[in-house]
Design a protein around this motif. Sequence first.
Motif, PDB file in Angstrom:
ATOM      1  N   TRP A   6       2.118  60.267  59.154  1.00 37.75           N
ATOM      2  CA  TRP A   6       2.602  59.814  57.854  1.00 37.75           C
ATOM      3  C   TRP A   6       1.767  58.660  57.302  1.00 37.75           C
ATOM      4  O   TRP A   6       1.567  58.562  56.090  1.00 37.75           O
ATOM      5  N   PHE A   9      -0.860  59.260  54.507  1.00 35.05           N
ATOM      6  CA  PHE A   9      -0.199  59.584  53.236  1.00 35.05           C
ATOM      7  C   PHE A   9       0.370  58.320  52.604  1.00 35.05           C
ATOM      8  O   PHE A   9       0.219  58.091  51.399  1.00 35.05           O
ATOM      9  N   LEU A 216       3.037  67.081  50.223  1.00 34.04           N
ATOM     10  CA  LEU A 216       3.743  66.863  51.478  1.00 34.04           C
ATOM     11  C   LEU A 216       4.526  68.104  51.912  1.00 34.04           C
ATOM     12  O   LEU A 216       4.564  68.448  53.105  1.00 34.04           O
ATOM     13  N   TRP A 219       2.214  70.469  53.417  1.00 29.04           N
ATOM     14  CA  TRP A 219       1.909  70.037  54.794  1.00 29.04           C
ATOM     15  C   TRP A 219       3.016  70.495  55.740  1.00 29.04           C
ATOM     16  O   TRP A 219       2.745  70.980  56.848  1.00 29.04           O
TER      17      TRP A 219
END
Length: 236
Positions: A6, A9, A216, A219
């Motif tokens: 994370w 990002f 996201l 992903w």
Amino acid sequence: MEWKEWEPFYLRIVREMGYSIEKDREAAQILRALLLEGDEYILKEELGAVIERKIYVFGAGPSLEKALERFDFSDGTLIAADGATSALLEFGLVPDIVVTDLDGRIPDLKIANDRGSFVVIHAHGDNIEKMNVYVPLFQRILGTCQTEPLDIVYNFGGFTDGDRAAFLAEALGAREIVLVGFDFGETVGKWSKPGLREHSPVWESKRKKFAFAQELLKWLERNGSAKVTWFQASDL
């Protein structure tokens, strides 16, 4: 999504959206203190014990209304992303879980919580004042943040309430995640902000959030263990 996955990002989001990492960290600590003080917090394992293998995650896009008119979604766990809670209540549905950064209609979030919804409250640098006011009003709270996780404040990944709700579903062990009302188009659903009464043209900061949310979720589709299905407006 683990913190190491994370973090890249998050650093991009902070840079592009102009957020403060230190304020985000401060918010996480404040949420932790509020949870400990009120003693209404729950742990991930407690929430994971009440979900089904199929989870519907509801966003506040314009297509949500038609979806709720035509389907009852009774074959899975219902997770509402913030403002989508108001839409579900309008159609007589109480979400099992509400994911919120306290930017939705607080009275509706409270009604859902009083009717049995678990509430996942997210801490970030811009909602510290709201947390201080509203966190004590809720019960059965799971805390989340967007910086390094703390002992009772988790970070499952995700940025907006909608994609965070999907990452939560993955973390809780869902085998199928169905995204409802995730339109990401030129129109913002009327449930997205308390001040909206009609669907509205997308504004620039929202457009940026949409882009991150889409990235996201893609992903999650590629890397998560759950099957992710997009409930398309064309399906209606």
